[in-house]
Design a protein around this motif. Structure first.
Motif, PDB file in Angstrom:
ATOM      1  N   GLU A 139      32.821  45.442  36.669  1.00  0.00           N
ATOM      2  CA  GLU A 139      32.608  44.104  37.215  1.00  0.00           C
ATOM      3  C   GLU A 139      33.662  43.139  36.683  1.00  0.00           C
ATOM      4  O   GLU A 139      34.195  42.309  37.432  1.00  0.00           O
ATOM      5  CB  GLU A 139      31.202  43.611  36.854  1.00  0.00           C
ATOM      6  N   ALA A 140      33.965  43.251  35.389  1.00  0.00           N
ATOM      7  CA  ALA A 140      34.988  42.381  34.798  1.00  0.00           C
ATOM      8  C   ALA A 140      36.380  42.745  35.304  1.00  0.00           C
ATOM      9  O   ALA A 140      37.202  41.864  35.584  1.00  0.00           O
ATOM     10  CB  ALA A 140      34.936  42.495  33.271  1.00  0.00           C
ATOM     11  N   ILE A 141      36.637  44.034  35.449  1.00  0.00           N
ATOM     12  CA  ILE A 141      37.957  44.483  35.914  1.00  0.00           C
ATOM     13  C   ILE A 141      38.176  44.076  37.370  1.00  0.00           C
ATOM     14  O   ILE A 141      39.297  43.753  37.778  1.00  0.00           O
ATOM     15  CB  ILE A 141      38.116  46.006  35.738  1.00  0.00           C
ATOM     16  N   ALA A 142      37.116  44.066  38.172  1.00  0.00           N
ATOM     17  CA  ALA A 142      37.232  43.635  39.567  1.00  0.00           C
ATOM     18  C   ALA A 142      37.714  42.181  39.628  1.00  0.00           C
ATOM     19  O   ALA A 142      38.615  41.847  40.415  1.00  0.00           O
ATOM     20  CB  ALA A 142      35.888  43.777  40.280  1.00  0.00           C
ATOM     21  N   VAL A 143      37.138  41.318  38.774  1.00  0.00           N
ATOM     22  CA  VAL A 143      37.609  39.931  38.704  1.00  0.00           C
ATOM     23  C   VAL A 143      39.059  39.895  38.238  1.00  0.00           C
ATOM     24  O   VAL A 143      39.905  39.196  38.802  1.00  0.00           O
ATOM     25  CB  VAL A 143      36.738  39.089  37.749  1.00  0.00           C
ATOM     26  N   GLY A 144      39.355  40.690  37.202  1.00  0.00           N
ATOM     27  CA  GLY A 144      40.715  40.738  36.669  1.00  0.00           C
ATOM     28  C   GLY A 144      41.737  41.145  37.709  1.00  0.00           C
ATOM     29  O   GLY A 144      42.851  40.603  37.756  1.00  0.00           O
ATOM     30  N   MET A 145      41.372  42.084  38.589  1.00  0.00           N
ATOM     31  CA  MET A 145      42.313  42.536  39.623  1.00  0.00           C
ATOM     32  C   MET A 145      42.573  41.445  40.654  1.00  0.00           C
ATOM     33  O   MET A 145      43.702  41.293  41.132  1.00  0.00           O
ATOM     34  CB  MET A 145      41.791  43.811  40.300  1.00  0.00           C
ATOM     35  N   ILE A 146      41.542  40.671  40.991  1.00  0.00           N
ATOM     36  CA  ILE A 146      41.760  39.550  41.917  1.00  0.00           C
ATOM     37  C   ILE A 146      42.666  38.499  41.273  1.00  0.00           C
ATOM     38  O   ILE A 146      43.639  38.028  41.882  1.00  0.00           O
ATOM     39  CB  ILE A 146      40.413  38.918  42.339  1.00  0.00           C
ATOM     40  N   LEU A 147      42.369  38.149  40.027  1.00  0.00           N
ATOM     41  CA  LEU A 147      43.170  37.137  39.324  1.00  0.00           C
ATOM     42  C   LEU A 147      44.624  37.583  39.173  1.00  0.00           C
ATOM     43  O   LEU A 147      45.562  36.815  39.420  1.00  0.00           O
ATOM     44  CB  LEU A 147      42.576  36.872  37.941  1.00  0.00           C
ATOM     45  N   GLU A 148      44.811  38.844  38.798  1.00  0.00           N
ATOM     46  CA  GLU A 148      46.170  39.325  38.563  1.00  0.00           C
ATOM     47  C   GLU A 148      46.909  39.604  39.882  1.00  0.00           C
ATOM     48  O   GLU A 148      48.139  39.577  39.921  1.00  0.00           O
ATOM     49  CB  GLU A 148      46.129  40.532  37.626  1.00  0.00           C
ATOM     50  N   SER A 149      46.168  39.814  40.952  1.00  0.00           N
ATOM     51  CA  SER A 149      46.799  39.890  42.277  1.00  0.00           C
ATOM     52  C   SER A 149      47.285  38.513  42.709  1.00  0.00           C
ATOM     53  O   SER A 149      48.356  38.378  43.309  1.00  0.00           O
ATOM     54  CB  SER A 149      45.810  40.447  43.316  1.00  0.00           C
ATOM     55  N   TYR A 150      46.482  37.482  42.398  1.00  0.00           N
ATOM     56  CA  TYR A 150      46.918  36.104  42.689  1.00  0.00           C
ATOM     57  C   TYR A 150      48.216  35.793  41.933  1.00  0.00           C
ATOM     58  O   TYR A 150      49.149  35.202  42.487  1.00  0.00           O
ATOM     59  CB  TYR A 150      45.818  35.123  42.294  1.00  0.00           C
TER      60      TYR A 150
END
Length: 355
Positions: free
Chosen positions: A261-272
């Motif tokens: 769940e945390a990594i999913a957020v991290g992937m969106i943020l780091e994709s941005y």
């Protein structure tokens, strides 16, 4: 399924797994066998493993309380004491049966007890199958800081039996799925496309998707076992994801997040961040954000949460010479490592995530 050759060990799958294990037990003169489990795998997974073991060795079960909160040096000390009391020696074998907490901690316990005894990992969660199964990383958390203490040391073998997944709640399956999505984003665009319509996935083909995920991680790790170069690609989504996970773990006001769940957020943020460094297109960013948000619930961040999360970035293991290092995607299926990012852009990424 054909076994995968990792660095100095094999990953065996399903029907081949226990055959390989029993052959290993027969060919090696171990003094005794210790199986490390947590409270969940002791109840749900151990009854499946014990009947298939073909050995006359004395078997001892060592259990600790399930959960990331127990992945610490105190738990290791307790297990080292139990091993000592039960007469473990240099010729003992440790089998770690469980998710990433068990395999990380159990691998570390075995790697350091009497300067190292043999161990075998049997991952029982989707996350541990596609992530902890490859690479030899062992270790524990230091307070709320993830995986700060540990060594890289490979097991004798890894056994992946996907029948263990039948014991998992959907939340744990989604948690593991995050690492599979990551493998597609950093390495294999065609594999990423497989997950764009989850409704269309044939879950009879889940074994093959897991196999490909293990293959991808293994192909990366073989090139760079000690994470000096390309292995850093596997940290995509984890620089911010781990900081978020640690913050939610220590905050009394927050509900603890599962790793995925945390990594999913991290992937969106780091994709941005990748988008605003001109590494991916707006279309690619939209595809990534839409796909991930279709699977995972939105995590609520208040303004007061952001600064403590940014402070946790200082402790990230990937940092070098005091600089925070990101692995960012350079188009779907490619990666660019050792990227420094200004706090201003990280804050913008959080604003975009919340919008």
């Amino acid at each position: 399924m054909q076994s995968i050759q990792a660095n100095n060990y094999l990953v065996h799958f399903n029907e081949n797994a226990y055959e390989a294990l029993n052959k290993h037990l027969k060919e090696n003169k171990y003094s005794n066998l210790f199986i490390i489990v947590d409270t969940e795998t002791n109840e749900h997974c151990l009854p499946k493993l014990l009947p298939v073991l073909e050995t006359d060795l004395n078997i001892e079960i060592i259990e600790f309380e399930a959960g990331e909160a127990n992945k610490n040096i105190e738990t290791c000390i307790q297990i080292w004491h139990v091993l000592t009391e039960l007469g473990a020696d240099r010729k003992s074998l440790v089998i770690n049966l469980g998710g990433g907490v068990v395999t990380d901690l159990g691998g570390f316990v075995a790697s350091t007890f009497k300067r190292g005894v043999d161990f075998i990992n049997i991952p029982t969660t989707l996350l541990s199958m596609v992530d902890a199964s490859v690479g030899g990383k062992t270790g524990v958390d230091l307070g709320n800081l993830k995986n700060q203490i540990g060594v890289i040391n490979v097991p004798q073998m890894v056994l992946i039996d996907t029948q263990y997944l039948e014991t998992l709640p959907q939340s744990e399956m989604r948690s593991g799925l995050a690492e599979m999505l990551k493998h597609g984003l950093i390495y294999d665009a065609a594999y990423w496309k497989e997950f764009l319509d989850l409704q269309a996935i044939d879950y009879n083909a889940l074994d093959q998707l897991i196999y490909r995920s293990v293959e991808i991680k293994n192909e990366i790790v073989i090139q760079d076992p000690t994470e000096k170069n390309i292995r850093k690609a596997l940290n995509f989504g984890h620089t911010l994801g781990h900081a978020i996970e640690s913050y939610f773990l220590e905050s009394e006001e927050k509900t603890t997040l599962l790793h995925g769940e945390a990594i999913a957020v991290g992937m969106i943020l780091e994709s941005y961040i990748s988008l605003h460094k001109n590494l991916i297109t707006p279309t690619e960013y939209s595809e990534i954000k839409t796909a991930i948000q279709a699977i995972y619930d939105q995590i609520e961040f208040e303004e007061k949460d952001i600064d403590p999360i940014l402070e946790l970035l200082v402790h990230d293991k990937k940092n070098e010479y005091g600089l925070i290092q990101f692995a960012l995607i350079e188009g779907i299926g490619k990666i660019k490592i050792n990227q420094s990012v200004e706090n201003k852009l990280i804050l913008e990424a959080f604003q975009d995530y919340k919008s």
